[in-house]
Design a protein around this motif. Structure first.
Motif, short mmCIF file in Angstrom:
data_model
loop_
_atom_site.label_atom_id
_atom_site.label_comp_id
_atom_site.label_asym_id
_atom_site.label_seq_id
_atom_site.Cartn_x
_atom_site.Cartn_y
_atom_site.Cartn_z
N VAL A 202 0.83 -1.21 0.00
CA VAL A 202 0.00 0.00 0.00
C VAL A 202 0.87 1.26 0.00
CG1 VAL A 202 -1.61 1.38 1.39
CG2 VAL A 202 -2.04 -1.05 1.02
N LEU A 203 1.94 1.26 0.79
CA LEU A 203 2.84 2.42 0.82
C LEU A 203 3.47 2.64 -0.55
CD1 LEU A 203 4.65 2.01 4.27
CD2 LEU A 203 2.63 3.37 3.72
N ALA A 204 3.87 1.55 -1.20
CA ALA A 204 4.46 1.68 -2.54
C ALA A 204 3.43 2.20 -3.54
CB ALA A 204 5.02 0.34 -3.00
N LEU A 205 2.20 1.69 -3.48
CA LEU A 205 1.14 2.17 -4.37
C LEU A 205 0.85 3.64 -4.13
CD1 LEU A 205 -1.42 -0.80 -4.21
CD2 LEU A 205 0.16 -0.25 -6.07
N ASP A 206 0.90 4.05 -2.87
CA ASP A 206 0.64 5.46 -2.57
C ASP A 206 1.72 6.35 -3.16
OD1 ASP A 206 -1.34 7.07 -0.79
OD2 ASP A 206 0.63 7.95 -0.36
N GLU A 207 2.98 5.87 -3.17
CA GLU A 207 4.05 6.63 -3.79
C GLU A 207 3.89 6.66 -5.31
OE1 GLU A 207 6.27 8.57 -2.49
OE2 GLU A 207 5.50 8.15 -0.50
N MET A 208 3.35 5.59 -5.89
CA MET A 208 3.16 5.54 -7.33
C MET A 208 1.98 6.40 -7.78
SD MET A 208 3.51 1.44 -7.98
CE MET A 208 4.88 0.48 -7.32
N PHE A 209 0.87 6.31 -7.04
CA PHE A 209 -0.38 6.87 -7.52
C PHE A 209 -1.01 7.91 -6.61
CE2 PHE A 209 -0.17 2.38 -8.97
CZ PHE A 209 0.03 2.63 -10.33
N GLY A 210 -0.55 8.01 -5.35
CA GLY A 210 -1.16 8.94 -4.41
C GLY A 210 -0.59 10.33 -4.54
N LYS A 211 -1.39 11.33 -4.23
CA LYS A 211 -0.94 12.72 -4.25
C LYS A 211 -1.46 13.42 -3.01
CE LYS A 211 -0.61 13.17 -9.28
NZ LYS A 211 -1.03 13.93 -10.46
N PRO A 212 -0.59 14.20 -2.34
CA PRO A 212 0.84 14.34 -2.62
C PRO A 212 1.62 13.16 -2.07
CG PRO A 212 0.29 15.62 -0.70
CD PRO A 212 -1.01 15.03 -1.21
N SER A 213 2.87 13.00 -2.51
CA SER A 213 3.72 11.94 -2.01
C SER A 213 4.05 12.20 -0.55
CB SER A 213 5.00 11.87 -2.83
OG SER A 213 5.94 11.01 -2.23
N LEU A 214 4.33 11.12 0.20
CA LEU A 214 4.72 11.29 1.60
C LEU A 214 6.06 12.01 1.73
CD1 LEU A 214 3.84 7.87 3.25
CD2 LEU A 214 2.56 10.00 3.33
N LEU A 215 6.94 11.79 0.77
CA LEU A 215 8.29 12.34 0.85
C LEU A 215 8.51 13.36 -0.25
CD1 LEU A 215 10.33 9.11 1.58
CD2 LEU A 215 9.42 10.76 3.21
N ARG A 216 9.29 14.39 0.04
CA ARG A 216 9.58 15.42 -0.95
C ARG A 216 10.71 14.98 -1.89
NH1 ARG A 216 10.69 21.02 1.76
NH2 ARG A 216 12.53 19.86 2.44
N ASN A 217 11.61 14.17 -1.39
CA ASN A 217 12.78 13.79 -2.18
C ASN A 217 13.01 12.29 -2.10
OD1 ASN A 217 13.66 16.53 -2.76
ND2 ASN A 217 14.13 16.64 -0.59
N TRP A 218 13.37 11.68 -3.21
CA TRP A 218 13.73 10.27 -3.26
C TRP A 218 15.13 10.18 -3.82
CZ3 TRP A 218 10.93 6.30 -1.36
CH2 TRP A 218 9.56 6.51 -1.14
#
Length: 220
Positions: A202-218
């Motif tokens: 779920v966390l990975a899906l949220d980074e792929m498709f959720g807005k805004p991302s949890l993190l500003r920088n990867w």
């Protein structure tokens, strides 16, 4: 409005209660996932069991520049870490999200979650119905391979194992709470899916498709 806050008196957990239930119970485990941190000035997730007890949490400060999302238990102990690995320039294939044990990203990853190229930004609406592929890495014992199909944007997707069994689902909750509160249902599976891994997906899906991302920088 649906209950989203946990009970105030929750004992410290050596292992997330939901994960323990999957290991020894054939009944599906249903959790309520709230896309919000309980800490001030943080973004993240808060996850409750059917009794309203806190099971998991993710807290990411707005100024945090770390390259990973850490899934913690109710007592704040790291369970899994999800880190994005960017595709190197010139190489075929998209970015992937690696799942590590605890918060040690120097250890061999347990799983890799890779976004399917045919999926549109909306998260499964249009294009190939497969959103993402989950594969065990060298650090996993007895792990399998999974396909995620549906739409994370609508909080309606299913994780299938190699035998096309639905081992985990994300379901919308009551319409009045929107998409920030949803259900996650995990079923026992011989292929190695458990609640912690389902939450990492779920966390990975949220980074792929959720807005805004949890993190500003990867980082790569």
């Amino acid at each position: 409005m649906a209950k989203v806050y946990p009970n105030v008196a929750v004992p410290s957990l050596a292992l997330p209660a939901a994960a323990a239930a999957v290991a020894g119970d054939e009944e599906p485990v249903t959790l309520t996932v709230w896309r919000k941190s309980l800490l001030f000035n943080c973004r993240g997730f808060t996850v409750f069991d059917a009794s309203g007890n806190l099971v998991y949490r993710v807290d990411s400060y707005a100024s945090d520049s770390r390259a990973e999302v850490v899934l913690m238990d109710a007592a704040g102990r790291p369970v899994l870490t999800v880190r994005r690995k960017k595709r190197a320039i010139g190489l075929v294939g998209g970015d992937q999200w690696l799942v590590f044990p605890g918060e040690d990203t120097r250890a061999p990853p347990l799983y890799a979650v890779k976004r399917r190229g045919a999926v549109v930004i909306g998260g499964g609406s249009g294009g190939n119905k497969s959103m993402a592929h989950v594969a065990a890495c060298g650090g996993a014992v007895g792990g399998g391979r999974y396909e995620v199909e549906g739409s994370y944007a609508r909080r309606c997707c299913v994780v299938y194992d190699e035998r096309r069994r639905a081992v985990a689902e994300v379901r919308p909750k009551e319409a009045m709470v929107g998409t920030d509160v949803f259900r996650m249902v995990v079923r026992p599976a011989a292929a190695g899916m458990d609640v912690s891994l389902a939450m990492a997906v779920v966390l990975a899906l949220d980074e792929m498709f959720g807005k805004p991302s949890l993190l500003r920088n990867w980082s790569s």
